[in-house]
Design a protein around this motif. Structure first.
Motif, mmCIF file in Angstrom:
data_model
loop_
_atom_site.group_PDB
_atom_site.id
_atom_site.type_symbol
_atom_site.label_atom_id
_atom_site.label_comp_id
_atom_site.label_asym_id
_atom_site.label_seq_id
_atom_site.Cartn_x
_atom_site.Cartn_y
_atom_site.Cartn_z
ATOM 1 N N GLU A 276 0.813 -1.460 -0.155
ATOM 2 C CA GLU A 276 -0.155 -0.218 -0.507
ATOM 3 C C GLU A 276 0.625 0.953 0.166
ATOM 4 O OE1 GLU A 276 -2.356 -0.484 3.391
ATOM 5 O OE2 GLU A 276 -4.304 -1.978 2.561
ATOM 6 N N GLY A 277 2.192 1.567 0.695
ATOM 7 C CA GLY A 277 2.933 2.308 1.177
ATOM 8 C C GLY A 277 3.598 2.558 -0.439
ATOM 9 N N LYS A 278 4.037 1.447 -1.048
ATOM 10 C CA LYS A 278 4.471 1.401 -2.444
ATOM 11 C C LYS A 278 3.589 2.282 -3.820
ATOM 12 C CE LYS A 278 7.241 -1.638 -3.954
ATOM 13 N NZ LYS A 278 9.159 -1.439 -4.042
ATOM 14 N N SER A 279 2.582 1.809 -3.386
ATOM 15 C CA SER A 279 1.092 2.244 -4.489
ATOM 16 C C SER A 279 0.958 3.800 -4.512
ATOM 17 C CB SER A 279 0.166 1.270 -4.757
ATOM 18 O OG SER A 279 -0.942 1.603 -3.146
ATOM 19 N N LYS A 280 0.902 4.003 -2.696
ATOM 20 C CA LYS A 280 0.602 4.993 -2.488
ATOM 21 C C LYS A 280 1.367 6.674 -3.195
ATOM 22 C CE LYS A 280 -1.443 5.867 1.471
ATOM 23 N NZ LYS A 280 -1.830 6.080 3.174
ATOM 24 N N ARG A 281 3.238 5.753 -3.132
ATOM 25 C CA ARG A 281 4.306 7.044 -3.006
ATOM 26 C C ARG A 281 4.524 6.964 -5.587
ATOM 27 N NH1 ARG A 281 6.984 10.807 -1.461
ATOM 28 N NH2 ARG A 281 9.433 11.279 -2.284
ATOM 29 N N ALA B 157 1.605 7.320 -6.690
ATOM 30 C CA ALA B 157 0.780 7.869 -7.057
ATOM 31 C C ALA B 157 0.839 8.689 -6.722
ATOM 32 C CB ALA B 157 -0.551 7.271 -6.865
ATOM 33 N N ILE B 158 1.817 9.218 -5.937
ATOM 34 C CA ILE B 158 1.778 10.769 -5.850
ATOM 35 C C ILE B 158 3.122 11.045 -7.225
ATOM 36 C CG2 ILE B 158 3.843 12.549 -4.398
ATOM 37 C CD1 ILE B 158 2.343 10.995 -1.472
ATOM 38 N N LYS B 159 4.252 10.507 -7.139
ATOM 39 C CA LYS B 159 4.581 10.728 -8.173
ATOM 40 C C LYS B 159 4.583 10.619 -9.763
ATOM 41 C CE LYS B 159 9.205 8.507 -5.807
ATOM 42 N NZ LYS B 159 10.378 8.139 -6.940
ATOM 43 N N ALA B 160 3.417 10.074 -9.746
ATOM 44 C CA ALA B 160 2.268 10.204 -11.323
ATOM 45 C C ALA B 160 1.792 10.983 -11.241
ATOM 46 C CB ALA B 160 1.468 8.434 -11.526
ATOM 47 N N GLY B 161 1.238 12.056 -9.760
ATOM 48 C CA GLY B 161 0.605 13.249 -10.269
ATOM 49 C C GLY B 161 1.754 14.577 -10.433
#
Length: 137
Positions: A120-125, A127-131
């Protein structure tokens, strides 16, 4: 006889004890009286069981020479008798510590919850980078 365990004993003839003068502060008593004790114990020539000998010789200890001789110097106490008892006790402690077999370490595996938290932490990170990308109108 020096008792290591219930089954293992060392005869006094295998342990060489010499009285020497102690080092350090102490004034006239230290300078005149040979109260320190120098203990030598040859592992290879001893009557210890093979298991004890192998374990002692495998130890990486500065008190054990390359020839397999344990050398201990006891000078903590004022009397020779106390230093002799201290040296013998330290020898017994060293031999006993070599005989104890530690359990083999089994590596633990991460729990299911910790795996989920990590992902979950990896996917959250991610998403932040993709934004952070370029915004087109």
């Amino acid at each position: 006889m020096l008792e290591i365990s219930n089954a293992v004993q060392l005869p006094d003839s295998e342990i060489e004890l010499n009285a020497i003068r102690a080092q350090g502060a102490g004034g006239q008593n230290v300078n005149k009286v040979s109260s320190a004790v120098h203990l030598r114990f040859d592992i290879k020539a001893s009557s210890l069981p093979a298991f004890y000998k192998e374990r002692l010789l495998a130890l990486r200890d500065s008190r054990i020479t390359g020839d397999g001789v344990i050398i201990l110097k006891a000078q903590q106490y004022r009397t020779q008798e106390q230093n002799r008892a201290d040296a013998l006790e330290r020898l017994v402690e060293l031999i006993r510590s070599a005989a104890t077999v530690e359990k083999t370490r089994r590596p633990t595996r991460p729990t299911l919850a910790s795996k989920k938290r990590r992902l979950e932490g990896k996917s959250k990170r991610g998403a932040i980078k993709a934004g952070r990308g370029r915004v087109d109108f």
